[in-house]
Structure formats: structure tokens, C-alpha cells
Design a protein around this motif. Sequence first.
Motif, PDB file in Angstrom:
ATOM      1  N   HIS A   1       0.546  -1.064  -0.141  1.00 43.81           N
ATOM      2  CA  HIS A   1      -0.323  -0.089   0.229  1.00 43.81           C
ATOM      3  C   HIS A   1       0.997   1.464  -0.488  1.00 43.81           C
ATOM      4  O   HIS A   1       1.801   0.905   0.212  1.00 43.81           O
TER       5      HIS A   1
ATOM      6  N   HIS B   1       1.350   3.792   2.220  1.00 41.06           N
ATOM      7  CA  HIS B   1       2.133   4.909   3.580  1.00 41.06           C
ATOM      8  C   HIS B   1       3.278   4.914   3.664  1.00 41.06           C
ATOM      9  O   HIS B   1       4.497   3.776   2.686  1.00 41.06           O
TER      10      HIS B   1
ATOM     11  N   HIS C   1       6.029   2.075   3.824  1.00 38.67           N
ATOM     12  CA  HIS C   1       6.038   1.095   3.271  1.00 38.67           C
ATOM     13  C   HIS C   1       7.120   0.818   1.378  1.00 38.67           C
ATOM     14  O   HIS C   1       6.653   0.082   1.126  1.00 38.67           O
TER      15      HIS C   1
ATOM     16  N   HIS D   1      -7.256  -1.666   4.829  1.00 36.72           N
ATOM     17  CA  HIS D   1      -6.491  -1.025   5.319  1.00 36.72           C
ATOM     18  C   HIS D   1      -6.265   0.556   4.918  1.00 36.72           C
ATOM     19  O   HIS D   1      -6.037   1.554   4.874  1.00 36.72           O
TER      20      HIS D   1
ATOM     21  N   ASP E   1       0.021  -4.504   6.222  1.00 31.40           N
ATOM     22  CA  ASP E   1      -0.832  -3.933   6.924  1.00 31.40           C
ATOM     23  C   ASP E   1      -1.710  -4.091   7.398  1.00 31.40           C
ATOM     24  O   ASP E   1      -3.566  -4.035   7.734  1.00 31.40           O
TER      25      ASP E   1
HETATM   26 ZN   LIG Z   1      -0.322   1.478   6.455  1.00 36.47          ZN
END
Ligand SMILES: [Zn+2]
Length: 262
Positions: A98, A100, A103, A176, A193
Motif C-alpha cells: 500500500h 503509506h 512501506h 487498510h 499492514d
Molecule cells: Zn499502513
Amino acid sequence: MRNVARSAAIALTLLAALGASVLLAVLRERRAGSSAVEEVAPGIYHVRNFLSDVYGARAGGGVLLFDAGMDPEGHAIDELLRALGATREQVTHVFLSHAHFDHVAAVRLFPRARIHLGNGDVGMAAHSEPVRPLTPRLMGALLGSAPLEANDPLEGRQRIEVGGAERVLALPFPGHTPGSYVYLFRHVLFTGDSLRIDGGKLLPAAPEHSVDPVANRTSISRLPFLLGYERIEQVCTGHMWCTPAGSAQALLGELLGSLHAR
Ligand SMILES: [Zn+2]
């Protein structure tokens, strides 16, 4: 008296600002941190980049990475690549769970790589739409996360050839974040996550850090259908390492059972 109160308020504000800037400086410095590199499954290696887990493997003539950590200079990933006997130029695929900040930070260091990211997160990654939810948005902004272009956006369930007759199965897993994906490679499921490990159990994404916790649970319920006949032996997460080898099927069964019992 009023002057004293005002001075105290100013002093407290300055102290808070000083505390926040010290904390930020410590975080900036420590985000380059790297653990020792460890083989978690045959040919699949793990490194912890301060708070984030990154995994890598050789496939065909290239290297695959699952997530790209929280260090824009990629020190921990360099350690991982060294263990694989590879260079940044040999990374052919980065599979992002994802968008964020913790990551995706090192993605720009791999000039030849196809950057795979769920279509629903492409806008957040490019900073053309706000990062959700609030905590990763604030942390990313404070630490100075840069926009990135995913050159291979994902839509739906996909099989991606990675060389040497091997494939990565990319499975949409909204919840998420809207564009969250999980990836299956050599019977290891990389979840970012979207799943957690706690007390020896698999758990859904942390609701307080997720855009849509209900959608995350729906994605977990759909996982057996998305997997089809594929077998999972291990689950490797974005912050909590991996389940023991061979335990994943039983742990996933428990998790599915707990969702249905709710
Ligand atoms: Zn995350």
C-alpha cells in the motif's frame, strides 16, 4: 499575574515544539536502521528497516522486493540486496502492499524495477490525493515523504511473471487502504499492514490506522476465494515479521472462524 501566565504558556509551547523537533530528528536518524538479514523461507530474505519489514528474493535473473521500507536512502534494503548477492540495478519488481510512507520510501532507488501498487492507492502515492487515514499522513508529512509514481498499477486479481517460470499472485485486499494488495510468492503471503501477528495469532489490520476496517474484514473473508487452489505456508507482515513455517493455513482458518463468529 497575566504576564506570568502568558510567559508560562509561551515557555510550555516552546518546550513542546523543542520536544517535537527532537523526536522528529531522532525518527529521521533512526529510520535508516537495519536489522541483520535473515532467510525466512527458502530463498526469501527479511530485513527490518527500523519499524518496517522488507522481504526480497531472487527470481529469474532479477530480484523481487516486497515493500520498500521507510528509509529514502535504502540502507537496510542495501543489506538485503548484499545478502542476495545483488545490486539496486538488478531489482526487477517492487510489490508495494500500500502507499503509506513506511512501506514505499526507497522505491526511487531501483531504476529498472516495475513498481506494482493497487490502483486505489496510486493517487495517495503520487500525492495527488490526501493520504488516509490521518496518522500516516501526518507522519509522512513530518518525515518528508516524497511523491512516487507506480509504473505498474494493479486492478483486480493478477498473475505477474517474474522470470524463471515463476509468478507472483497479486490479490486486491481493500480496507487498510483502498488500494491495499497482498502478494503470494512461493507459498508465502506478503500482507503489509492488512494482517497483523500478535500473541501467535493472525489478526485483521489495526482499525485505528485503517481507512475502512469493515472492508479489511471483508477482504479477509474473501481470501480463500481469491487464492483458489493456491496453498499458503507462511504469512509475512509489514511490521510483525512472519508466522512460523507451515503454520499459515491453520492460523488463517482460526482468523476466518473468529470473523464468522462475530
Ligand atoms: Zn499502513
